[in-house]
Scaffold this active site. Structure first.
Site, PDB file in Angstrom:
ATOM      1  N   LYS A  19      38.643  37.371  49.478  1.00  0.00           N
ATOM      2  CA  LYS A  19      37.539  36.907  50.326  1.00  0.00           C
ATOM      3  C   LYS A  19      36.288  36.611  49.517  1.00  0.00           C
ATOM      4  O   LYS A  19      35.655  35.573  49.685  1.00  0.00           O
ATOM      5  CB  LYS A  19      37.200  37.969  51.389  1.00  0.00           C
ATOM      6  CG  LYS A  19      38.350  38.277  52.328  1.00  0.00           C
ATOM      7  CD  LYS A  19      37.950  39.287  53.394  1.00  0.00           C
ATOM      8  CE  LYS A  19      37.593  40.659  52.857  1.00  0.00           C
ATOM      9  NZ  LYS A  19      38.712  41.388  52.237  1.00  0.00           N
ATOM     10  N   ARG A  93      35.387  43.624  61.302  1.00  0.00           N
ATOM     11  CA  ARG A  93      36.593  44.285  60.831  1.00  0.00           C
ATOM     12  C   ARG A  93      37.306  45.046  61.928  1.00  0.00           C
ATOM     13  O   ARG A  93      38.372  45.591  61.707  1.00  0.00           O
ATOM     14  CB  ARG A  93      36.157  45.315  59.799  1.00  0.00           C
ATOM     15  CG  ARG A  93      36.359  44.844  58.355  1.00  0.00           C
ATOM     16  CD  ARG A  93      37.171  45.802  57.673  1.00  0.00           C
ATOM     17  NE  ARG A  93      37.012  46.137  56.281  1.00  0.00           N
ATOM     18  CZ  ARG A  93      36.350  45.591  55.325  1.00  0.00           C
ATOM     19  NH1 ARG A  93      35.590  44.565  55.534  1.00  0.00           N
ATOM     20  NH2 ARG A  93      36.421  46.059  54.121  1.00  0.00           N
ATOM     21  N   ARG A 127      40.311  44.922  38.758  1.00  0.00           N
ATOM     22  CA  ARG A 127      39.048  44.297  39.175  1.00  0.00           C
ATOM     23  C   ARG A 127      37.848  45.002  38.552  1.00  0.00           C
ATOM     24  O   ARG A 127      37.770  46.210  38.492  1.00  0.00           O
ATOM     25  CB  ARG A 127      38.905  44.361  40.698  1.00  0.00           C
ATOM     26  CG  ARG A 127      37.497  44.022  41.159  1.00  0.00           C
ATOM     27  CD  ARG A 127      37.417  43.655  42.598  1.00  0.00           C
ATOM     28  NE  ARG A 127      37.722  44.747  43.495  1.00  0.00           N
ATOM     29  CZ  ARG A 127      37.733  44.610  44.809  1.00  0.00           C
ATOM     30  NH1 ARG A 127      37.495  43.435  45.354  1.00  0.00           N
ATOM     31  NH2 ARG A 127      38.009  45.633  45.567  1.00  0.00           N
ATOM     32  N   ARG A 171      43.136  51.803  52.444  1.00  0.00           N
ATOM     33  CA  ARG A 171      42.414  50.630  52.945  1.00  0.00           C
ATOM     34  C   ARG A 171      43.390  49.628  53.562  1.00  0.00           C
ATOM     35  O   ARG A 171      43.092  49.002  54.567  1.00  0.00           O
ATOM     36  CB  ARG A 171      41.614  49.974  51.804  1.00  0.00           C
ATOM     37  CG  ARG A 171      40.371  50.786  51.418  1.00  0.00           C
ATOM     38  CD  ARG A 171      39.845  50.430  50.041  1.00  0.00           C
ATOM     39  NE  ARG A 171      39.388  49.068  49.918  1.00  0.00           N
ATOM     40  CZ  ARG A 171      39.267  48.424  48.753  1.00  0.00           C
ATOM     41  NH1 ARG A 171      39.565  49.049  47.619  1.00  0.00           N
ATOM     42  NH2 ARG A 171      38.840  47.189  48.735  1.00  0.00           N
TER      43      ARG A 171
HETATM   44  P1  G5P Z   1      34.619  45.210  51.202  1.00  0.00           P
HETATM   45  O1  G5P Z   1      33.724  45.105  50.048  1.00  0.00           O
HETATM   46  O2  G5P Z   1      34.539  44.203  52.296  1.00  0.00           O
HETATM   47  P2  G5P Z   1      37.441  44.727  51.095  1.00  0.00           P
HETATM   48  O3  G5P Z   1      38.279  45.935  50.924  1.00  0.00           O
HETATM   49  O4  G5P Z   1      37.549  44.066  52.379  1.00  0.00           O
HETATM   50  O5  G5P Z   1      36.068  45.308  50.620  1.00  0.00           O
HETATM   51  P3  G5P Z   1      37.473  43.437  48.699  1.00  0.00           P
HETATM   52  O6  G5P Z   1      38.133  44.620  48.064  1.00  0.00           O
HETATM   53  O7  G5P Z   1      36.040  43.175  48.394  1.00  0.00           O
HETATM   54  O8  G5P Z   1      37.685  43.539  50.204  1.00  0.00           O
HETATM   55  P4  G5P Z   1      38.125  40.642  48.509  1.00  0.00           P
HETATM   56  O9  G5P Z   1      36.678  40.312  48.594  1.00  0.00           O
HETATM   57  O10 G5P Z   1      39.010  40.179  49.602  1.00  0.00           O
HETATM   58  O11 G5P Z   1      38.368  42.204  48.331  1.00  0.00           O
HETATM   59  O12 G5P Z   1      38.753  40.140  47.166  1.00  0.00           O
HETATM   60  P5  G5P Z   1      38.071  39.657  45.783  1.00  0.00           P
HETATM   61  O13 G5P Z   1      37.101  40.668  45.302  1.00  0.00           O
HETATM   62  O14 G5P Z   1      37.645  38.245  45.898  1.00  0.00           O
HETATM   63  O15 G5P Z   1      39.385  39.675  44.866  1.00  0.00           O
HETATM   64  C1  G5P Z   1      39.990  40.891  44.532  1.00  0.00           C
HETATM   65  C2  G5P Z   1      40.334  40.888  43.024  1.00  0.00           C
HETATM   66  O16 G5P Z   1      41.385  39.935  42.802  1.00  0.00           O
HETATM   67  C3  G5P Z   1      39.189  40.448  42.093  1.00  0.00           C
HETATM   68  O17 G5P Z   1      39.289  41.169  40.887  1.00  0.00           O
HETATM   69  C4  G5P Z   1      39.469  38.948  41.858  1.00  0.00           C
HETATM   70  O18 G5P Z   1      38.929  38.485  40.632  1.00  0.00           O
HETATM   71  C5  G5P Z   1      40.991  38.964  41.823  1.00  0.00           C
HETATM   72  N1  G5P Z   1      41.638  37.716  42.226  1.00  0.00           N
HETATM   73  C6  G5P Z   1      41.259  36.829  43.188  1.00  0.00           C
HETATM   74  N2  G5P Z   1      42.152  35.824  43.265  1.00  0.00           N
HETATM   75  C7  G5P Z   1      43.134  36.094  42.346  1.00  0.00           C
HETATM   76  C8  G5P Z   1      44.346  35.437  41.939  1.00  0.00           C
HETATM   77  O19 G5P Z   1      44.717  34.371  42.438  1.00  0.00           O
HETATM   78  N3  G5P Z   1      45.087  36.045  40.978  1.00  0.00           N
HETATM   79  C9  G5P Z   1      44.702  37.222  40.388  1.00  0.00           C
HETATM   80  N4  G5P Z   1      45.469  37.759  39.443  1.00  0.00           N
HETATM   81  N5  G5P Z   1      43.569  37.865  40.734  1.00  0.00           N
HETATM   82  C10 G5P Z   1      42.802  37.306  41.695  1.00  0.00           C
HETATM   83  O20 G5P Z   1      34.463  46.648  51.900  1.00  0.00           O
HETATM   84  C11 G5P Z   1      34.380  47.801  51.133  1.00  0.00           C
HETATM   85  C12 G5P Z   1      34.164  48.989  52.030  1.00  0.00           C
HETATM   86  O21 G5P Z   1      32.930  48.850  52.716  1.00  0.00           O
HETATM   87  C13 G5P Z   1      33.040  49.319  54.051  1.00  0.00           C
HETATM   88  C14 G5P Z   1      34.393  49.981  54.140  1.00  0.00           C
HETATM   89  O22 G5P Z   1      34.279  51.316  53.729  1.00  0.00           O
HETATM   90  C15 G5P Z   1      35.201  49.173  53.118  1.00  0.00           C
HETATM   91  O23 G5P Z   1      36.345  49.848  52.660  1.00  0.00           O
HETATM   92  N6  G5P Z   1      32.911  48.185  54.965  1.00  0.00           N
HETATM   93  C16 G5P Z   1      33.017  48.253  56.304  1.00  0.00           C
HETATM   94  N7  G5P Z   1      33.272  49.283  57.147  1.00  0.00           N
HETATM   95  C17 G5P Z   1      33.332  49.010  58.456  1.00  0.00           C
HETATM   96  N8  G5P Z   1      33.184  47.772  58.964  1.00  0.00           N
HETATM   97  C18 G5P Z   1      32.917  46.709  58.159  1.00  0.00           C
HETATM   98  N9  G5P Z   1      32.763  45.462  58.694  1.00  0.00           N
HETATM   99  C19 G5P Z   1      32.842  46.925  56.768  1.00  0.00           C
HETATM  100  N10 G5P Z   1      32.608  46.114  55.720  1.00  0.00           N
HETATM  101  C20 G5P Z   1      32.665  46.886  54.642  1.00  0.00           C
HETATM  102 MG    MG Z   2      34.863  41.473  48.644  1.00  0.00          MG
END
Ligand code: G5P
Ligand code: MG
Length: 225
Positions: A19, A93, A127, A171
């Site tokens: 995302k 979420r 990451r 998660r």
């Molecule tokens: P976050 O911060 O919203 P998540 O768990 O939803 O956290 P996250 O982990 O931030 O989502 P993302 O944004 O979907 O993941 O993914 P990203 O960071 O872009 O990519 C992940 C990794 O993969 C990176 O290292 C990237 O470089 C790599 N990557 C991407 N594409 C590729 C590919 O094609 N190949 C490879 N090899 N790598 C790739 O929420 C965190 C916490 O905040 C709270 C909760 O506690 C949550 O757990 N929170 C909430 N709580 C309640 N309600 C809400 N609405 C909340 N929002 C946040």
């Molecule tokens: Mg994120």
């Protein structure tokens, strides 16, 4: 983008589905303002605000913060942005969060990134993030120019406390239980668009083409895939 046309989008997908990565490309190509709930929460933790101190342990353990806390944080960030096109990442979420967003704004499109959980587990352990800006790196996929340091500021990168394998499993479970119903919610409203794959670079051109069609006044798309 047309001067008066405002476009409001949400990006969804499991933790680590990409995302944040796709959102920064969308922000760059289409000029949408990117608002990430996780980045906002982590910035609060980093700045040791009351909210950050209160929510830190919850987030580190991979648990969702309470609906009313996050809804208030996001909706107050959106205040004053009535004329701004935006993209919400990580919110809503839960169905309760989707309903609170709905009470204030209609969402034009919901982009759902559908990536297999096994792929996600592999990504999250490699990451690295720059906390103040939310910039994300991956040792294999998009490594920083200098290992361990942010490309733009030169400041150190860290691994997120919630990226340990056990916390990632939790998660992903919460995602299935609490967030998948939100997909259903938006599907029934007719605004859900799902993109499946294991690589962001293969998913991205489809997202780009979709938004080029969808965003009003975007005939002369600002960016290229
Ligand atoms: P976050 O911060 O919203 P998540 O768990 O939803 O956290 P996250 O982990 O931030 O989502 P993302 O944004 O979907 O993941 O993914 P990203 O960071 O872009 O990519 C992940 C990794 O993969 C990176 O290292 C990237 O470089 C790599 N990557 C991407 N594409 C590729 C590919 O094609 N190949 C490879 N090899 N790598 C790739 O929420 C965190 C916490 O905040 C709270 C909760 O506690 C949550 O757990 N929170 C909430 N709580 C309640 N309600 C809400 N609405 C909340 N929002 C946040
Ligand atoms: Mg994120």
């Amino acid at each position: 983008m047309g001067l008066q046309t405002v476009f409001r989008a949400v990006i969804m997908g499991a933790p680590g589905s990409g995302k944040g990565t796709v959102s920064s490309r969308i922000a760059q190509s289409f000029g949408l303002k990117h608002l990430s709930s996780g980045d906002l929460l982590r910035a609060n933790i980093e700045a040791k605000t009351d909210l950050g101190l209160l929510m830190k342990s919850c987030i580190d353990q991979g648990q969702l913060v309470p609906d009313d806390v996050i809804s208030r944080l996001i909706l107050s960030s959106l205040r004053g942005m009535a004329q701004t096109s935006w993209l919400l990442d990580g919110f809503p979420r839960t169905v309760a969060q989707a309903e609170s967003l709905d009470s204030v704004y209609d969402v034009d499109s919901v982009i759902n990134l559908d990536v297999p959980f096994q792929t996600i587990r592999e990504r999250l352990t490699s990451r690295w993030v720059h906390l103040p800006s939310g910039r994300v790196y991956n040792i294999d996929f998009n490594p920083p120019k200098k290992p361990g340091f942010d490309d733009v500021t030169g400041e150190p990168l860290v691994q997120r406390d919630d990226d340990s394998p056990e916390t990632v499993s939790r998660r992903l479970k919460d995602y299935e239980r609490q967030t998948q119903p939100v997909l259903e919610y938006y599907r029934s409203k007719g605004v859900l668009e799902t993109f499946s794959g294991t690589e962001t670079n293969k998913i991205w051109p489809h997202v780009h083409a979709f938004l080029t069609r969808k965003i009003p006044g975007n005939q002369q798309a600002m960016g290229k895939a």
